[in-house]
Write a protein that holds these residues in place. Sequence first.
Motif, PDB file in Angstrom:
ATOM      1  N   VAL A  25       0.873  -1.171   0.000  1.00 33.75           N
ATOM      2  CA  VAL A  25       0.000   0.000   0.000  1.00 33.75           C
ATOM      3  C   VAL A  25       0.910   1.220   0.000  1.00 33.75           C
ATOM      4  N   LEU A  26       0.805   2.017  -1.046  1.00 39.78           N
ATOM      5  CA  LEU A  26       1.689   3.167  -1.227  1.00 39.78           C
ATOM      6  C   LEU A  26       0.923   4.459  -0.981  1.00 39.78           C
ATOM      7  N   LEU A  27       1.439   5.277  -0.073  1.00 41.37           N
ATOM      8  CA  LEU A  27       0.878   6.604   0.178  1.00 41.37           C
ATOM      9  C   LEU A  27       1.815   7.662  -0.403  1.00 41.37           C
ATOM     10  N   MET A  28       1.243   8.769  -0.812  1.00 46.43           N
ATOM     11  CA  MET A  28       2.033   9.889  -1.356  1.00 46.43           C
ATOM     12  C   MET A  28       2.916   9.429  -2.509  1.00 46.43           C
ATOM     13  N   ALA A  29       2.371   8.577  -3.384  1.00 45.34           N
ATOM     14  CA  ALA A  29       3.198   7.924  -4.399  1.00 45.34           C
ATOM     15  C   ALA A  29       2.795   8.242  -5.826  1.00 45.34           C
ATOM     16  N   VAL A  30       1.697   8.958  -6.049  1.00 47.54           N
ATOM     17  CA  VAL A  30       1.195   9.122  -7.414  1.00 47.54           C
ATOM     18  C   VAL A  30       2.222   9.800  -8.314  1.00 47.54           C
ATOM     19  N   ASP A  31       2.831  10.883  -7.849  1.00 48.85           N
ATOM     20  CA  ASP A  31       3.767  11.623  -8.694  1.00 48.85           C
ATOM     21  C   ASP A  31       5.063  10.858  -8.935  1.00 48.85           C
TER      22      ASP A  31
END
Length: 591
Positions: free
Chosen positions: A518-524
């Motif tokens: 689960v990745l947070l703050m990862a879109v960019d």
Amino acid sequence: MPTDVDLGHHGDRDVAPGLVDLAVNVRAGAPPSWLLARLTGALGRLAAYPDQSSARAAVAARHGRPAGSVLLTAGAAEGFVLLARTLRPRRAVVVHPQFTEPEAALRAAGHEVERVVLAPPFRVGPGLVPEDADLVVVGNPTNPTSVLHPASTLSALCRPGRVVVVDEAFMDAVPGEAESLAGRSDLPGLVVVRSLTKTWGLAGLRVGYLLADPALVARLQQAQPLWPLSAPALVAVEACSAPSAVEESATWARGIVAHREHLAEALAGVPGVDVVPDARGPFLLLRTPVDVRSALRDVGFAVRRGDTFPGLGPEWARVAVRDPDTSDAFVRALRGALGQPAPAGDGGRPVGSVALVGGGPGDPALLTVRGLQLLAAADVVVADRLGPTTVLDGLAPGVKVVDASKTPGGRTVPQEETNARLVSLAREGKRVVRLKGGDPYVFARGWEELAACRAAGVPVEVVPGVTSALGAPAAADVPVTHRELAQEFVVVSGHVPPGDPRSTVDWDALARLNGTLVLLMAVDRLPAISAALVAGGRGGDTPVAVVQQGTLEGQRVLRTTLAAAGDDCARAGVRPPAVVVVGAVAGLVAG
């Protein structure tokens, strides 16, 4: 080894999570940014064996000594161990109370040790050390007493046939390094032990050195393992010995003097508390009517226990010098531990409170009952841009809302400013709610805010929240575990991309996991993260679900694969806040 005191006890054992650390004497906070940059740059040298020559030359130049008189060590502690293993004293004397590691090292090496125990005010005199002692160990300024002995007194101890070891680990905290013997190469048998870990906040790097006659240095070096200091440690030695760093250290030392005087003055007003006078180190030694350590821990403060120093008992405590606000909060806590009311000069100033409330992933219905109760009673709400911001519209009239948002590429409130604002508002008597998205301790810097409040003596409460790492996928029908597909899940911050020297994430290890990421703050940073995971062995066809605006009205879910995730998100215009789920569970579709 004698069992009367625990010579292996050090200040770090008095510290625990949630306590304001007044037990460890290392400079608070991280090393300065310029030093961190130098250390980071040294990582490119790890393939080569470290070369000490430049670092030794820098230390020698700093103290006006030949390079052969410098022995670089893994902290001052290694210097004591090498001395104990190399020297063969007939009568070894350690002047106490002082740092216990020299005696512990001597005893571990099989030596008999005789103690010269000083009484308050803990000053060594010329007649106190036995004439036939051929090894004498003394601290200057002394840990834990903070006493600075005159250089003339210690010089008088030096004579042919005797080794005098002066522990100057805290001499950097003395403006001008008054009374230091580090530059004296004319005194027979003198060994000066120094540390860089205290002044520069490098306890974890282990950096120190000793200065002695070149013949003794050569003997000690033979007992030392090859390449005892790493390349980053050698870079630190050289950098911290440069003239500009020495001047910066002197500036820090002058600040320590002001902060120490503030703390000493505040303690002077506490009945029954005695402080060792004329302190010159970055700490004070104080004696209280009763042992107050447990009571202080109960209200959030850790101090260094005194009864593990020979010559001291449980009524003694060593207290590190910190900023005035922290010192004032400590003195208030000490008064409380001693059952004393606040002095009239404190004015009965009201102290409010701070609650760190986890607001959940966004839907206000997911706020906890306790969180809603605190919001209803708040005077001020310090809010992020994430989380249930719509609840701010329903606050009682007159409640002040403070924006503490951190917006990628936009306006950002520094964390230090937020910490100070929380403390300031509470000191005005306000009931402050710090409303954070998700959970306060999941990539939300809640610990830093808790520590700031505790350091200032502000009552603080932490209210857990539903982290978006779990709440957003659940709202999008994406389970993070499944009995057959995923028996583990890992939550990872994508704020720092793979390959960045600031990253502490082992992306290769994550790629080898069978469960869910689960990745947070990862879109960019998704293209770089996806590439790192595929390069580490995770299949490019691994299902991925990207949940944007999870739990909110604008929620949408993009289903893709690991190899295509970056491009698909860009084409779909996916923007933060979004949660990325990687693993077989992301491919499940119900119905």
